[in-house]
Scaffold this motif. Structure first.
Motif, PDB file in Angstrom:
ATOM      1  N   ASN A 163      70.490 -34.970  -0.553  1.00 34.43           N
ATOM      2  CA  ASN A 163      69.974 -33.525  -0.705  1.00 34.43           C
ATOM      3  C   ASN A 163      68.501 -33.636  -1.893  1.00 34.43           C
ATOM      4  OD1 ASN A 163      71.337 -33.118   1.254  1.00 34.43           O
ATOM      5  ND2 ASN A 163      72.349 -31.034  -0.084  1.00 34.43           N
ATOM      6  N   ARG A 164      68.884 -34.531  -2.418  1.00 38.64           N
ATOM      7  CA  ARG A 164      68.204 -34.481  -4.007  1.00 38.64           C
ATOM      8  C   ARG A 164      66.827 -35.490  -3.435  1.00 38.64           C
ATOM      9  NH1 ARG A 164      64.967 -32.453  -8.057  1.00 38.64           N
ATOM     10  NH2 ARG A 164      64.253 -33.543  -9.518  1.00 38.64           N
ATOM     11  N   ALA A 165      67.131 -36.502  -2.564  1.00 42.48           N
ATOM     12  CA  ALA A 165      65.482 -37.115  -1.774  1.00 42.48           C
ATOM     13  C   ALA A 165      65.149 -36.610  -1.334  1.00 42.48           C
ATOM     14  CB  ALA A 165      66.981 -38.322  -1.583  1.00 42.48           C
ATOM     15  N   GLN A 166      65.886 -35.722  -0.012  1.00 40.86           N
ATOM     16  CA  GLN A 166      65.016 -34.755   0.329  1.00 40.86           C
ATOM     17  C   GLN A 166      63.981 -33.644   0.108  1.00 40.86           C
ATOM     18  OE1 GLN A 166      66.573 -32.558   3.961  1.00 40.86           O
ATOM     19  NE2 GLN A 166      68.495 -34.636   3.658  1.00 40.86           N
ATOM     20  N   MET A 167      64.691 -33.427  -1.142  1.00 38.53           N
ATOM     21  CA  MET A 167      64.016 -32.626  -1.875  1.00 38.53           C
ATOM     22  C   MET A 167      62.508 -32.871  -2.636  1.00 38.53           C
ATOM     23  SD  MET A 167      65.729 -29.896  -4.925  1.00 38.53           S
ATOM     24  CE  MET A 167      64.427 -28.792  -5.720  1.00 38.53           C
ATOM     25  N   VAL A 168      63.182 -34.363  -3.316  1.00 38.21           N
ATOM     26  CA  VAL A 168      61.702 -35.011  -4.056  1.00 38.21           C
ATOM     27  C   VAL A 168      60.270 -35.325  -3.005  1.00 38.21           C
ATOM     28  CG1 VAL A 168      61.184 -37.310  -5.035  1.00 38.21           C
ATOM     29  CG2 VAL A 168      63.290 -35.476  -5.541  1.00 38.21           C
ATOM     30  N   ALA A 169      61.653 -35.846  -1.666  1.00 36.14           N
ATOM     31  CA  ALA A 169      60.012 -35.856  -0.361  1.00 36.14           C
ATOM     32  C   ALA A 169      59.014 -34.827  -0.225  1.00 36.14           C
ATOM     33  CB  ALA A 169      60.729 -36.916   0.415  1.00 36.14           C
ATOM     34  N   HIS A 170      59.537 -34.104  -0.082  1.00 35.35           N
ATOM     35  CA  HIS A 170      59.161 -32.567   0.205  1.00 35.35           C
ATOM     36  C   HIS A 170      58.004 -32.144  -0.962  1.00 35.35           C
ATOM     37  CE1 HIS A 170      58.798 -28.137   1.982  1.00 35.35           C
ATOM     38  NE2 HIS A 170      58.663 -28.180   0.643  1.00 35.35           N
ATOM     39  N   PHE A 171      58.303 -32.567  -2.095  1.00 37.34           N
ATOM     40  CA  PHE A 171      58.039 -32.435  -2.960  1.00 37.34           C
ATOM     41  C   PHE A 171      56.426 -33.074  -3.247  1.00 37.34           C
ATOM     42  CE2 PHE A 171      56.638 -32.726  -8.057  1.00 37.34           C
ATOM     43  CZ  PHE A 171      56.162 -31.356  -8.151  1.00 37.34           C
ATOM     44  N   ALA A 172      56.871 -34.658  -3.192  1.00 38.11           N
ATOM     45  CA  ALA A 172      55.977 -35.905  -2.459  1.00 38.11           C
ATOM     46  C   ALA A 172      54.983 -35.072  -1.916  1.00 38.11           C
ATOM     47  CB  ALA A 172      56.201 -36.756  -2.605  1.00 38.11           C
ATOM     48  N   ALA A 173      55.052 -34.725  -0.962  1.00 41.59           N
ATOM     49  CA  ALA A 173      54.567 -33.657  -0.037  1.00 41.59           C
ATOM     50  C   ALA A 173      53.257 -33.128  -0.258  1.00 41.59           C
ATOM     51  CB  ALA A 173      54.942 -33.858   1.819  1.00 41.59           C
ATOM     52  N   GLY A 174      53.512 -32.024  -0.453  1.00 40.02           N
ATOM     53  CA  GLY A 174      53.250 -31.204  -1.221  1.00 40.02           C
ATOM     54  C   GLY A 174      51.634 -32.003  -2.613  1.00 40.02           C
ATOM     55  N   ILE A 175      52.503 -32.884  -2.915  1.00 45.40           N
ATOM     56  CA  ILE A 175      51.240 -33.439  -4.136  1.00 45.40           C
ATOM     57  C   ILE A 175      50.686 -34.154  -3.421  1.00 45.40           C
ATOM     58  CG2 ILE A 175      51.209 -35.616  -6.111  1.00 45.40           C
ATOM     59  CD1 ILE A 175      53.093 -32.431  -6.929  1.00 45.40           C
ATOM     60  N   ALA A 176      50.707 -34.742  -2.843  1.00 46.90           N
ATOM     61  CA  ALA A 176      49.777 -35.625  -1.881  1.00 46.90           C
ATOM     62  C   ALA A 176      49.356 -34.908  -1.272  1.00 46.90           C
ATOM     63  CB  ALA A 176      50.785 -36.650  -0.605  1.00 46.90           C
ATOM     64  N   HIS A 177      48.832 -33.995  -1.160  1.00 44.86           N
ATOM     65  CA  HIS A 177      48.063 -32.717   0.598  1.00 44.86           C
ATOM     66  C   HIS A 177      47.425 -32.530  -0.996  1.00 44.86           C
ATOM     67  CE1 HIS A 177      46.844 -28.920   1.174  1.00 44.86           C
ATOM     68  NE2 HIS A 177      46.445 -29.304   2.077  1.00 44.86           N
ATOM     69  N   ASP A 178      47.944 -32.595  -2.508  1.00 48.48           N
ATOM     70  CA  ASP A 178      46.632 -32.174  -3.550  1.00 48.48           C
ATOM     71  C   ASP A 178      45.671 -33.065  -3.700  1.00 48.48           C
ATOM     72  OD1 ASP A 178      47.895 -29.291  -2.892  1.00 48.48           O
ATOM     73  OD2 ASP A 178      48.996 -29.696  -5.568  1.00 48.48           O
ATOM     74  N   LEU A 179      46.283 -33.686  -3.694  1.00 43.73           N
ATOM     75  CA  LEU A 179      45.838 -35.408  -4.540  1.00 43.73           C
ATOM     76  C   LEU A 179      44.400 -35.413  -3.463  1.00 43.73           C
ATOM     77  CD1 LEU A 179      48.470 -38.051  -5.195  1.00 43.73           C
ATOM     78  CD2 LEU A 179      46.699 -36.735  -6.722  1.00 43.73           C
ATOM     79  N   ASN A 180      44.877 -35.701  -1.796  1.00 43.86           N
ATOM     80  CA  ASN A 180      44.035 -35.644  -0.797  1.00 43.86           C
ATOM     81  C   ASN A 180      42.778 -35.034  -1.246  1.00 43.86           C
ATOM     82  OD1 ASN A 180      43.179 -37.031   1.611  1.00 43.86           O
ATOM     83  ND2 ASN A 180      43.317 -35.178   2.194  1.00 43.86           N
TER      84      ASN A 180
END
Length: 221
Positions: free
Chosen positions: A13-30
């Motif tokens: 579950n922690r890995a899924q949560m990190v993946a979700h957070f990372a997706a948001g970061i990737a959007h902002d970085l783009n």
């Protein structure tokens, strides 16, 4: 009122949560990288440098989130920060964001980019709850920022679980938004709590350290 109590989480579950957070970061970085390219074509090196700095902050926030480390905090003027943010956040045409604050406010210690993600998430949730029409109020008191909406409110049985990862009442929700809000507040040495009244709306209270941090001598309260 419901607080962001500690939550044990499986590695999966922690890995899924990190993946979700990372997706948001990737959007902002783009978004920031697109701005950098636009600024360099202008050319506007000052704004390009600012966007580059935000990219570095986003990367740092992702590393801190993955490692559960405290973010680098800085002094933040609350009225000025909220005024700038309220004009930037995307909301439905029928939603109004107002700001109200007490006369004397100390600066808070925060990671402004992380705080932006926290407030953007809460505003997005409020817009969903109000179905595109209503009022959101940023209310600031010493060391506290409240996000109040005029939505239908949250039933008590749901309110007790809203900070738990993967709990959602939305048909297409991930159940990670408020869990990430909770973790981002902890990374800023703060906390989040919620209270709600059916038919009147919901309030999320964000609590921060203030600047200067109060000094307490050993043996004194």
């Amino acid at each position: 009122m419901v607080n962001d109590s500690e939550e044990t989480m499986s590695p999966e579950n922690r890995a899924q949560m990190v993946a979700h957070f990372a997706a948001g970061i990737a959007h902002d970085l783009n978004n920031e990288l697109t701005l950098i390219l636009n600024h360099l074509e202008q050319p506007d090196t000052r704004r390009a440098k600012l966007s580059s700095h935000r990219c570095a902050q986003l990367a740092s926030s992702l590393l801190a989130f993955c490692r559960s480390e405290t973010l680098d905090l800085e002094k933040t003027n609350v009225p000025r920060y909220l005024a700038a943010l309220a004009s930037e956040l995307p909301v439905a045409p029928g939603v109004r964001i107002d700001i109200q604050f007490e006369d004397v406010l100390p600066d808070i210690l925060s990671a402004p980019f992380a705080l932006r993600r926290v407030l953007a998430n809460l505003v997005s949730n409020a817009c969903d709850a109000m179905r595109g029409s209503g009022r959101i109020l940023f209310y600031a008191a010493p060391g506290v920022i409240e996000v109040r909406d005029s939505g239908p409110g949250i039933p008590s049985e749901d309110l007790e679980r809203i900070f738990k990862p993967f709990y959602t009442t939305k048909p297409r929700g991930t159940g990670l938004g408020l869990a990430i809000v909770r973790d981002l507040m902890r990374l800023q040495k703060g906390s989040v709590s919620a209270r709600s009244e059916l038919g009147k709306g919901t309030v999320f209270a964000l609590r921060f350290l203030t600047f200067p941090v109060p000094f307490h001598r050993k043996g004194h309260a």
